[in-house]
Every structure is written in C-alpha cells, then in structure tokens.
Design a protein around this motif. Structure first.
Motif, PDB file in Angstrom:
ATOM      1  N   LYS A  10      14.124   6.879   7.837  1.00  0.00           N
ATOM      2  CA  LYS A  10      13.770   6.026   6.635  1.00  0.00           C
ATOM      3  C   LYS A  10      14.771   6.926   5.538  1.00  0.00           C
ATOM      4  N   LEU A  11      14.681   8.191   5.630  1.00  0.00           N
ATOM      5  CA  LEU A  11      15.372   8.929   4.322  1.00  0.00           C
ATOM      6  C   LEU A  11      16.628   8.682   4.541  1.00  0.00           C
ATOM      7  N   ALA A  12      17.216   8.482   5.828  1.00  0.00           N
ATOM      8  CA  ALA A  12      18.865   8.351   5.808  1.00  0.00           C
ATOM      9  C   ALA A  12      19.037   6.855   5.479  1.00  0.00           C
TER      10      ALA A  12
ATOM     11  N   HIS B 148      -1.638   7.814  -0.835  1.00  0.00           N
ATOM     12  CA  HIS B 148      -1.137   8.695  -1.784  1.00  0.00           C
ATOM     13  C   HIS B 148       0.316   9.275  -1.264  1.00  0.00           C
ATOM     14  N   ALA B 149       1.035  10.051  -2.217  1.00  0.00           N
ATOM     15  CA  ALA B 149       2.210  10.714  -1.843  1.00  0.00           C
ATOM     16  C   ALA B 149       1.996  11.723  -1.129  1.00  0.00           C
TER      17      ALA B 149
ATOM     18  N   TRP C 129       9.634   3.943  -7.248  1.00  0.00           N
ATOM     19  CA  TRP C 129       9.788   2.719  -7.825  1.00  0.00           C
ATOM     20  C   TRP C 129       9.627   1.422  -6.758  1.00  0.00           C
ATOM     21  N   GLN C 130      10.056   1.563  -5.592  1.00  0.00           N
ATOM     22  CA  GLN C 130      10.062   0.771  -4.652  1.00  0.00           C
ATOM     23  C   GLN C 130       8.640   0.671  -3.966  1.00  0.00           C
TER      24      GLN C 130
ATOM     25  N   PRO D 267      -2.895  15.048   0.301  1.00  0.00           N
ATOM     26  CA  PRO D 267      -1.704  14.403  -0.466  1.00  0.00           C
ATOM     27  C   PRO D 267      -1.128  15.736  -1.459  1.00  0.00           C
ATOM     28  N   SER D 268       0.017  15.200  -1.794  1.00  0.00           N
ATOM     29  CA  SER D 268       0.716  16.154  -2.643  1.00  0.00           C
ATOM     30  C   SER D 268       0.545  15.663  -4.039  1.00  0.00           C
ATOM     31  N   SER D 269       0.117  14.302  -4.100  1.00  0.00           N
ATOM     32  CA  SER D 269      -0.170  13.721  -5.342  1.00  0.00           C
ATOM     33  C   SER D 269      -1.059  12.379  -5.358  1.00  0.00           C
ATOM     34  N   ARG D 270      -2.009  12.401  -5.841  1.00  0.00           N
ATOM     35  CA  ARG D 270      -2.914  11.029  -5.915  1.00  0.00           C
ATOM     36  C   ARG D 270      -2.340  10.050  -6.951  1.00  0.00           C
ATOM     37  N   LEU D 271      -1.362  10.343  -7.792  1.00  0.00           N
ATOM     38  CA  LEU D 271      -1.015   9.464  -8.757  1.00  0.00           C
ATOM     39  C   LEU D 271       0.084   8.650  -8.305  1.00  0.00           C
ATOM     40  N   TRP D 272       0.755   8.992  -6.975  1.00  0.00           N
ATOM     41  CA  TRP D 272       1.746   8.112  -6.594  1.00  0.00           C
ATOM     42  C   TRP D 272       1.618   7.814  -5.343  1.00  0.00           C
ATOM     43  N   LEU D 273       2.855   7.172  -4.561  1.00  0.00           N
ATOM     44  CA  LEU D 273       2.514   6.645  -3.232  1.00  0.00           C
ATOM     45  C   LEU D 273       3.453   7.222  -2.377  1.00  0.00           C
ATOM     46  N   ASN D 274       3.157   6.987  -0.936  1.00  0.00           N
ATOM     47  CA  ASN D 274       3.495   7.502  -0.039  1.00  0.00           C
ATOM     48  C   ASN D 274       4.716   6.635   0.257  1.00  0.00           C
ATOM     49  N   TYR D 275       6.174   6.858   0.316  1.00  0.00           N
ATOM     50  CA  TYR D 275       7.443   6.268   0.329  1.00  0.00           C
ATOM     51  C   TYR D 275       7.592   5.850   1.937  1.00  0.00           C
ATOM     52  N   LEU D 276       6.807   6.518   2.647  1.00  0.00           N
ATOM     53  CA  LEU D 276       6.809   6.146   4.300  1.00  0.00           C
ATOM     54  C   LEU D 276       6.459   4.571   4.504  1.00  0.00           C
TER      55      LEU D 276
END
Length: 743
Positions: free
Chosen positions: A308-310, A238-239, A400-401, A253-262
């Motif tokens: 990763k953010l950079a 999760h995100a 999205w990615q 998590p912050s949200s269980r609807l979306w994914l962890n970008y890491l």
C-alpha cells in the motif's frame, strides 16, 4: 485507609504526612476502592508516591517538593481566573476571582464574548461578593471572591474577560454546554434499532488488498442497510504506525485524532487513474502479492503496508505532478490548513519515523528518536520538516484521503436511510511511543500505563501500555486536547462509543516497573469532561455510548445516564445473584445491548469453552483450581442461558433443556441473537463473526505475542455473507423483534 509499604519514600512520608496527604487528595489520587467482586481494597502509599513523582513532584526531596508547592501557590494567587470555566447553559455560574486587597474595592467590568462575536458585560466590585479565602504573597494580601455571572443561554466556546479602566487584566475560555448528549428524535420516541459491530481490518472482499478498507465499508453499509441495520459500529480506526505495521492493536494508536491510512482504498485516490499507476498495478508481481494477501487467514500487516505504501507513493507523485493548481489541490491545501498543528505533528512524526527506518536506525517511537528530536517542537524537527517537506506532504496526503473516504462511507450510510449510520470507537489512550505524546509531552505521564485492576475479564489485572493524561495539565491546557479528541472522533459519524468510559471519572495508573495489581486510581474532572462531551455530541449530532464494564462505582452509571450517555450491556454479564440471566426486556432503554465484544469469545467459542482452553495454553490463569472453577461456572452459566432462552420461547423444544446435550448450533446461535432483539435496549449490536458461526476470537485480553490479536479475518467475503439466505432470514427476524419491542 491506604497501606504503607516499606521503600525509600516511607521515611519522607511519615515525616511529612500532612503535606503528602494534602497533595494526594489535591491530585485526585485514590486511597481505596471496591474491586470487581465487591471487596474494599486499600492502596499502598508507596504506589501513591510513585504517582506523585510521575506527576512531577520530587517526593524524595522534601526541600524541592516544598519549593515546588510554594511556586504553585504563588502562581495560583497571581492568576486572577481559572485556566478555563465550564458550565451548563441556563445554570447559575460563580467564578473564582483573585485580586489584591487594594484593588478589591475598585470597579471592574466582566465581559462575556460569545463565539458568535456577540458581547455582554456588567460592572462589579469584588468586595460586594462572598469572600472565599485570602493569602499573603510577598507582603501583598490577595483575596478570592465568588463572582455571580449571569446564566449563559448560548452553547459554545466563549471567552470571559475582566477589565479595569477598559484594560483587560484577565481572560479565560468559558465553555457553555448542554444538559445532556444528543439523542436522535426517533430513539427518544421509542424506536429500537440494531446494527453490526465490525473490526474493519478483518473484512474480506474480492477486491481489497488483504485488509478491509473504506470501499469495503461502503459496500457493508449499503448491504446492511437493505437488511434493516441502522448502524455499523467500527473498531477504533485511529492512526497507527506506517513505519511499524506490526504494532497493529487499534487500542494502542499513535494518534486518536487522525485515521489509519491502511483503510484507504488505494485504487480510488487521486493519481491512481494515471497510466503510470496502471502500469505498476499490471505487474505480475503486484497482482500475485495482492492475491496472496487476500488469501491469508490472518492479516499480514507488514505485507499490506509494503504494497500500500508503494502504491500510495506512486499515486501521490502522480497527484502532485498533475495538480500543481486547481480545485483538487485547493481542497488538499484547505484540509492541511484546517488540520492545524496536530495534523502537521502526525505527518512529521510519520515522515521522521520512516526516515529513521530507511536508515536502519531505531524507530519504534519517539523515545528512540535522536535526542534532539524527541519533542515535536525541537529545532532539529523543524529543520527536518523543511528539508524533507515532500515526505511530510506524503503523510498529509494519506490523512486527507483517509478522511475523504471515511466521509464518503458516512454519507452512503445517510443516503441508505440508516438512522445512525457509522459509529466510531474511541480508544482509552495512545501508545507510549506515538505522535500524540510526542506532540504534547507535558500532558502525559510517560512512565505510567493505564489499565485495570483484576476483574472477571482479566484475573491478573491489565496493563495496556498507554500513558495517561495528567488531569492538572489537561485543565491547564484549557481542555483543548479533549475537545479536539471528541470533535475529531464524532466527525461524519452518527454515534461514538467511548471505550472504558470510566476514564472520564478515573483511570487505573500503574508505574511502568510494576504489575497491574500495584495500580492506583487517579480521578479526573468528570463533570467538566461530561459537559464538553455533551457539547461536542450536540454539535455533531452524535449519540454517545459509554463502555461501562468492569470495576464501575454505582454512582457513575446514574451520572452517565443523566448526561444522556447510553450504557453498554453485555448479555453474559447481566446476571442476578442466583446466577440466572436477566431478560433483555429488563435492560435500561438508554443502553446498547450486545451478546459479545471484541475482548470476548465468539458465541461458539463461549459455548465450547474454547477461550478457557486457550487461556490455559497461554498461561492466563494463576493455577488449576482457578481454571477448574471457571469451567464449573461456565457450565452453570450455560444451563442458566438455556433456561432463560426456553423460558422466553426464544428457541424451540428441538433444543434440549439439559446443557449436557446441547452444543452450539445455528438455531441456538440465531436464537440468542433474536432473543436480544426483543429486549428493551434502544440499540442492539451484533457481531459478523456470530453470523458466520466463527470460533476464533479476535483478541485475548492480557496477551501480546502469545496470540495473533487483531489479525484474524472473517471466514467469508462480504459478497458471500450477503448472498447467504440464512443471513436474510436472521435479519428479517431481527427486524420483526425490534419492531415489536418499539414504542
């Protein structure tokens, strides 16, 4: 019977006992329960009243409380239909319809509009049906009738309407669910499968950026499939919090609807194949950073997030520069449109949190956001999203990615011939400062944390810092939050594991100011939640596994089984009254078996009592007597384990039958795994840590900063793991045992 504890609400309770008892019952607040050791336990009334207060009832102001209840009664009778109707297909349905006495004798039309657009209808007169109750509201008499509705034969999310003279006077969603969750045909026919449970962040590889990612998952899936695995089980993905990477628990998590970008493989995103990105990557400082991040024993979340953010920002800038129009841009736009409000909420939350961080302002969660931005629908938030639309778009791009790469891994699993493929883990809740609560404050009781009463895993009880959904609000919102939750977590997955599946029946609520022992069980509409779960499971063709450990009433396991859910059986907990361990051949077929979990020590850690030594060091045990008893029990359990392994010829006579002379060896380790493979459970889940004979746990329940939870990496890279001859030998034995146990 509940216990009355002296506090400011005690007098109010004693003076208005009937009203409070009614409210406590109506809101599903428990008065007693049977604990993990079989002991009946009463709940303090003072704790029950705290729960009522958190649900929005002014328990210390009787006048306001009575007014609140009167408003609820009036609202009930002025609303002809329930907020939502849930039923199983081909079962009789009776809806409760409220109407004035004057209108009760008139002809009405009941119309059912199916999801497909197909419509059926019939006429009825309310007085021709059984009268359930009546009520006087403002000198007008209302009656409630039980109207028979023809059985629905079509699965889906439909709508029920009631009309008078062709005018719709009431409408409500009608959810028609299957009798049970989806089960693949080959499992129904008796095939036994095995797979791996993996904490994706701890995966090491020669190419990742210091944390396991979706490209690592692709490699893991393809290699495991070649060795006979039918699934890869993932920790919750999760995100979390891009602006606060140290908040790394996958179960907070912050949200269980979306994914962890890491988990994004940065080098595979659009925009990463440009000269600008390539030049950035070639910098010696970047390359040195990546080497350093890969070489750490524990995941450096801050370091990984920074780099990763950079990199992702550069890739996003390049993507937007190149793709003003065209099919790739259309794909991104379609994703954003399909994501709807919940996606926009998450992206805006993350952009706002990052903006506050850049300004050196408090930012850990919405409670410290500016006062006019503490709700997602605030006008100031809307203005922020417009002003900083590029920042918001960046976080939309990350989601999205994340989804694109996760879907790719799921397709690779299917192409590799896995019968189940990926299976995800659904956390029991979201952390108190996250986007999911920020976007729907009415749904959550923010001053409450869910957890668990004292049990074997947590002798002091557990308090997880996760605010619960208010059952009444969940119904009022027509179960839409739970529908979206199940659907998003089953997408592109062959199975879903529901952590603490008891949450569908009841949750242990603890006020934020109290200890975990001062909790209260609050009940949820389990039959309706299970029906929705079954519908989403069938739609997504996703098998469901319920983690039914801890304090679980006997009746719930039978209910879960009837609904097609797979039980979760952990070897170390499957003991008879005499202390002996049940043979895995006696486990229910409708179950997933495992030796250990993310909340338990590894096999070596268990055998050498490393977890008990760590627990003492971290102060997890109330006194020395408790710890001494745990050591004695562990010694006895290890002897019982040796007895059952020898009794079933799962290990050779080269291993002593006397526990005093047996340490954890590769033969004992692998013998325990093949012992489980011969069992009757349809599914067997094994941990990579045990393949590698690791000793450190990934998590110690009941700790926060005392231990580096959710950070410990695997000891070898994926490339090294699948090059090990002993791994090939073990998996060949697992395949043989599973095949012998099948059919």
């Amino acid at each position: 019977m509940a216990q009355l504890d002296s506090n400011s609400s005690a007098h109010s309770y004693n003076s208005n006992k009937a009203m409070f008892d009614y409210l406590i019952e109506q809101k599903g607040i428990g008065s007693n329960f049977v604990d993990a050791w079989g002991k009946p336990t009463d709940i303090k009334i003072s704790n029950q009243l705290k729960i009522l207060r958190s649900m929005g009832y002014e328990v210390d102001n009787i006048e306001q409380l009575e007014s609140h209840l009167e408003d609820e009664i009036v609202s009930y009778w002025l609303t002809p239909l329930a907020p939502v109707v849930v039923n199983r297909v081909n079962e009789s349905l009776h809806i409760q319809f409220r109407v004035t006495i004057d209108a009760a004798a008139k002809s009405h039309t009941l119309k059912i509009k199916l999801e497909s657009g197909e419509v059926s209808q019939f006429k009825f007169v309310p007085v021709d049906y059984p009268l359930l109750q009546s009520q006087q509201i403002n000198d007008i008499e209302f009656h409630e009738y039980a109207i028979d509705v023809p059985a629905i034969e079509t699965l889906g999310y439909h709508e029920l309407q009631i009309l008078v003279n062709r005018k719709i006077i009431a409408r409500t969603p009608l959810i028609a669910a299957p009798q049970a969750c989806y089960i693949p045909n080959n499992i129904q026919q008796g095939q036994k499968m095995w797979g791996l449970s993996v904490q994706l962040y701890c995966v090491k590889s020669s190419r990742n950026w210091g944390i396991g990612d979706f490209s690592d998952l692709n490699y893991l899936v393809s290699q495991a499939a070649k060795l006979g695995a039918d699934f890869i089980g993932l920790n919750p993905i999760h995100a979390l919090y891009p602006a606060n990477p140290s908040a790394c628990s996958p179960y907070g998590p912050s949200s269980r609807l979306w994914l962890n970008y890491l988990y994004i493989d940065v080098e595979s995103v659009p925009g990463a194949n440009t000269d600008t990105f390539t030049q950035w990557m070639k910098q010696s400082s970047v390359q040195q950073k990546l080497v350093s991040l890969r070489d750490t024993e524990y995941v450096d979340y801050e370091g990984v997030a920074d780099v990763k953010l950079a990199a992702l920002q550069i890739a996003f800038d390049e993507f937007t520069r190149i793709n003003n129009t065209g099919p790739v841009k259309d794909e991104f736009d379609a994703f954003v449109k399909a994501g709807g409000k919940s996606l926009q909420t998450l992206a805006c939350f993350e952009a706002l949190q990052m903006h506050l961080k850049e300004q050196n302002k408090p930012h850990w969660g919405w409670p410290v956001f500016p006062e006019d931005m503490q709700n997602a629908d605030d006008k100031a938030v809307t203005k922020f999203a417009k002003k900083y639309k590029d920042k918001v778009a960046f976080f939309l791009f990350l989601q999205w990615q994340s989804l694109v790469q996760f879907e790719q891994a799921g397709q690779i699993a299917i192409n590799a011939g896995m019968n189940i493929g990926l299976y995800r883990d659904l956390a029991v809740g979201v952390s108190e400062g996250g986007a999911e609560i920020w976007g729907n404050k009415d749904l959550y009781c923010a001053d409450i944390s869910v957890g668990a009463p004292p049990d074997i895993l947590g002798p002091l009880g557990q308090k997880w810092g996760l605010p619960p959904m208010n059952p009444s609000q969940l119904t009022a919102q027509q179960y839409q939050p739970i529908i979206e939750l199940f659907s998003s977590n089953m997408h592109a997955s062959g199975a879903l594991r529901i952590d603490h599946v008891m949450a569908l029946l009841r949750l242990w609520w603890v006020h934020q100011d109290d200890d975990a022992t001062d909790g209260v069980y609050v009940n949820y509409p389990v039959d309706e939640l299970l029906a929705i779960l079954a519908l989403e499971s069938v739609r997504h063709k996703s098998l469901v596994i319920g983690e039914d450990l801890g304090t679980v009433p006997d009746s719930i396991r039978e209910k879960l089984q009837q609904n097609g859910m797979y039980s979760y059986r952990v070897f170390f907990f499957e003991q008879a009254k005499d202390g002996g361990f049940f043979s895995p051949s006696h486990y229910p077929e409708q179950s997933m078996a495992t030796l250990t979990t993310h909340d338990m020590p590894t096999l070596i850690g268990f055998w050498h009592c490393d977890d008990l030594a760590l627990g003492k060091e971290l102060g997890l045990y109330p006194d020395d007597d408790v710890l001494a008893n745990l050591y004695d029990t562990r010694h006895e359990n290890k002897q019982h384990i040796l007895d059952t392994l020898h009794g079933h010829h799962s290990i050779s006579d080269a291993i002593s039958k006397d526990v005093h002379y047996v340490g954890m060896t590769k033969e004992l380790n692998f013998g325990m795994q093949t012992h489980m493979a011969g069992g009757s459970s349809a599914l067997l889940s094994l941990q990579l840590e045990d393949w590698l004979e690791m000793d450190k746990p990934v998590n110690i329940p009941g700790t926060f900063n005392e231990y580096p939870n959710w950070k410990r990496k695997l000891s070898l890279t994926l490339e090294e793991i699948f090059a090990k001859e002993e791994v090939h030998t073990l998996t060949a034995q697992l395949n043989q045992k599973r095949q012998q146990a099948s059919y």
